[in-house]
Write a protein that holds these residues in place. Sequence first.
Motif, PDB file in Angstrom:
ATOM      1  N   TRP A 143       2.942  38.356 -35.595  1.00 27.27           N
ATOM      2  CA  TRP A 143       3.705  37.635 -36.729  1.00 27.27           C
ATOM      3  C   TRP A 143       4.654  39.268 -36.478  1.00 27.27           C
ATOM      4  O   TRP A 143       4.090  40.493 -36.200  1.00 27.27           O
ATOM      5  CB  TRP A 143       3.002  38.682 -38.108  1.00 27.27           C
ATOM      6  CG  TRP A 143       2.704  39.149 -39.456  1.00 27.27           C
ATOM      7  CD1 TRP A 143       3.395  39.602 -40.277  1.00 27.27           C
ATOM      8  CD2 TRP A 143       3.723  37.561 -40.352  1.00 27.27           C
ATOM      9  NE1 TRP A 143       3.850  39.572 -41.362  1.00 27.27           N
ATOM     10  CE2 TRP A 143       4.358  38.468 -41.260  1.00 27.27           C
ATOM     11  CE3 TRP A 143       4.290  36.026 -39.673  1.00 27.27           C
ATOM     12  CZ2 TRP A 143       4.851  37.674 -42.146  1.00 27.27           C
ATOM     13  CZ3 TRP A 143       4.856  35.473 -41.578  1.00 27.27           C
ATOM     14  CH2 TRP A 143       4.779  36.352 -42.422  1.00 27.27           C
ATOM     15  N   ASN A 144       6.118  38.938 -37.336  1.00 26.75           N
ATOM     16  CA  ASN A 144       7.044  39.681 -37.484  1.00 26.75           C
ATOM     17  C   ASN A 144       7.457  39.764 -38.774  1.00 26.75           C
ATOM     18  O   ASN A 144       7.904  38.838 -40.019  1.00 26.75           O
ATOM     19  CB  ASN A 144       8.125  39.233 -36.946  1.00 26.75           C
ATOM     20  CG  ASN A 144       9.909  39.650 -36.547  1.00 26.75           C
ATOM     21  OD1 ASN A 144       9.723  40.955 -36.867  1.00 26.75           O
ATOM     22  ND2 ASN A 144      10.007  39.592 -35.124  1.00 26.75           N
ATOM     23  N   GLU A 146       9.425  42.047 -40.041  1.00 24.94           N
ATOM     24  CA  GLU A 146      11.415  41.706 -40.082  1.00 24.94           C
ATOM     25  C   GLU A 146      11.658  40.201 -40.663  1.00 24.94           C
ATOM     26  O   GLU A 146      12.732  40.329 -41.770  1.00 24.94           O
ATOM     27  CB  GLU A 146      12.098  42.286 -39.087  1.00 24.94           C
ATOM     28  CG  GLU A 146      11.635  43.722 -38.922  1.00 24.94           C
ATOM     29  CD  GLU A 146      12.066  44.478 -37.484  1.00 24.94           C
ATOM     30  OE1 GLU A 146      12.836  42.883 -36.699  1.00 24.94           O
ATOM     31  OE2 GLU A 146      12.142  45.413 -37.497  1.00 24.94           O
ATOM     32  N   THR A 147      11.436  38.990 -39.479  1.00 25.03           N
ATOM     33  CA  THR A 147      11.394  37.585 -39.954  1.00 25.03           C
ATOM     34  C   THR A 147      10.227  36.971 -40.534  1.00 25.03           C
ATOM     35  O   THR A 147      10.772  35.840 -40.923  1.00 25.03           O
ATOM     36  CB  THR A 147      11.962  37.116 -38.396  1.00 25.03           C
ATOM     37  OG1 THR A 147      10.565  37.158 -37.465  1.00 25.03           O
ATOM     38  CG2 THR A 147      13.077  37.793 -37.879  1.00 25.03           C
ATOM     39  N   ARG A 148       9.704  37.585 -41.130  1.00 27.79           N
ATOM     40  CA  ARG A 148       8.317  37.003 -41.747  1.00 27.79           C
ATOM     41  C   ARG A 148       8.252  35.524 -41.565  1.00 27.79           C
ATOM     42  O   ARG A 148       8.157  34.735 -42.067  1.00 27.79           O
ATOM     43  CB  ARG A 148       8.615  36.695 -43.112  1.00 27.79           C
ATOM     44  CG  ARG A 148       9.211  38.228 -43.956  1.00 27.79           C
ATOM     45  CD  ARG A 148       9.273  38.613 -44.982  1.00 27.79           C
ATOM     46  NE  ARG A 148       7.888  38.090 -45.901  1.00 27.79           N
ATOM     47  CZ  ARG A 148       7.096  38.572 -46.400  1.00 27.79           C
ATOM     48  NH1 ARG A 148       7.228  40.368 -46.118  1.00 27.79           N
ATOM     49  NH2 ARG A 148       5.956  38.363 -47.368  1.00 27.79           N
ATOM     50  N   GLN A 149       7.797  35.777 -40.142  1.00 28.03           N
ATOM     51  CA  GLN A 149       7.606  34.637 -39.265  1.00 28.03           C
ATOM     52  C   GLN A 149       6.475  34.892 -37.956  1.00 28.03           C
ATOM     53  O   GLN A 149       6.683  35.464 -37.782  1.00 28.03           O
ATOM     54  CB  GLN A 149       8.883  34.063 -38.474  1.00 28.03           C
ATOM     55  CG  GLN A 149      10.035  33.284 -40.037  1.00 28.03           C
ATOM     56  CD  GLN A 149      11.162  32.426 -39.087  1.00 28.03           C
ATOM     57  OE1 GLN A 149      11.405  32.653 -37.823  1.00 28.03           O
ATOM     58  NE2 GLN A 149      11.766  31.653 -39.553  1.00 28.03           N
ATOM     59  N   TRP A 150       5.889  33.557 -37.877  1.00 31.82           N
ATOM     60  CA  TRP A 150       5.573  33.891 -36.858  1.00 31.82           C
ATOM     61  C   TRP A 150       5.804  33.846 -35.894  1.00 31.82           C
ATOM     62  O   TRP A 150       6.628  32.862 -34.845  1.00 31.82           O
ATOM     63  CB  TRP A 150       4.519  32.467 -36.524  1.00 31.82           C
ATOM     64  CG  TRP A 150       3.228  32.839 -37.899  1.00 31.82           C
ATOM     65  CD1 TRP A 150       2.961  32.092 -38.950  1.00 31.82           C
ATOM     66  CD2 TRP A 150       2.191  33.919 -37.903  1.00 31.82           C
ATOM     67  NE1 TRP A 150       2.289  32.493 -39.589  1.00 31.82           N
ATOM     68  CE2 TRP A 150       1.607  33.473 -39.190  1.00 31.82           C
ATOM     69  CE3 TRP A 150       1.553  34.849 -37.246  1.00 31.82           C
ATOM     70  CZ2 TRP A 150       0.116  34.341 -39.489  1.00 31.82           C
ATOM     71  CZ3 TRP A 150       0.121  35.922 -37.045  1.00 31.82           C
ATOM     72  CH2 TRP A 150      -0.251  35.760 -38.552  1.00 31.82           C
ATOM     73  N   GLU A 151       5.632  34.386 -34.117  1.00 32.28           N
ATOM     74  CA  GLU A 151       6.526  34.782 -33.126  1.00 32.28           C
ATOM     75  C   GLU A 151       5.739  34.610 -31.931  1.00 32.28           C
ATOM     76  O   GLU A 151       4.444  35.177 -32.162  1.00 32.28           O
ATOM     77  CB  GLU A 151       7.088  35.629 -32.859  1.00 32.28           C
ATOM     78  CG  GLU A 151       8.154  35.785 -34.067  1.00 32.28           C
ATOM     79  CD  GLU A 151       8.859  36.857 -33.531  1.00 32.28           C
ATOM     80  OE1 GLU A 151       9.012  37.328 -32.604  1.00 32.28           O
ATOM     81  OE2 GLU A 151      10.664  36.733 -34.604  1.00 32.28           O
TER      82      GLU A 151
END
Length: 320
Positions: free
Chosen positions: A129-130, A132-137
Amino acid sequence: MVDAVHNTLPPPLLPQLLAPLRRRWWLMPLMMVVITALVLVKLNREPTMWTAQIEMFPAPAAAGVAPRRGIAGIAAQAGGGLAALAGSLGGGDAAPPFRYFLDGLSTPEVAARLAEDPVIMHQIFGGEWNPETRQWEEPHGLLRILGKTLFGALGLPAFAWTPPDAERLQAYIDDAVNVRRSVKSPLVTITFDHWDRAFAASFLNRLVATADAELRATNAARTAANIAYLSERLAATPQSDARESLVAALAEEERSAMLSAAELPYAAEPFAPASVGRWPSRPRPLPLLVAGLIAGLLIGAALAVWLDRRRPPAPLPVIA
């Protein structure tokens, strides 16, 4: 003559074995220091894991359910194909709710309900989980790259990365949650390990509550359908004998509906909320340090013997 025979006897075995250790005694403390240093490095790099545990026992209300009840009892009495349906309807030889609770801790339904909470997903799959971007990477660590390369070299299928979802959470629960059954009592201990001490206890509490609620909802839906069916049959059945059986079955289903509606644990009840010990469960420094000292001592002794055997042979005397 006696002195000559005595001088030809081989030296005792024990001094022969200890001779290399006496000549290279410094190898043993050296290897003990080296191995202990490696253990300390491992302890500093390994994350601290905490174990939360909760003790469960069958809920008194569910434990008292009759083995044959309601519409399932009628199906069992009818015989034939209806008797085969008795277990699926909740009667016959069906397992008690507590057993379903233990087997249902890692079911897709429980995982799907827990996966709706972003706090749980971010704690368990925090490495993906990132914030900063609030997305799964997808993680791109060295081990992952080596794993893909090795799988490709061996011709094994390398599964593509997918964002954390209920399916991945179900696999995580199945692997991380352990159930220890007692052979002497119905008491069951459920444990869960995590690096966050507070989250370990809260997740375990949430897991058992969700599994119990899922069983309660399933039973409530089944009981409501049974009550509707029995009420319809009762209104269309004028015979007295058949009506008595329907009324008795309807009373049992109403009792089951009340158990599902009560604000109490349905299938399993905890002695107390999940708790975490005062000390981490992993790593355990003292056993690792003791094992490191012993391993260093043995490695040093083996190295001393090996080096002694590799000594060049003594030169032959020169004959003038």
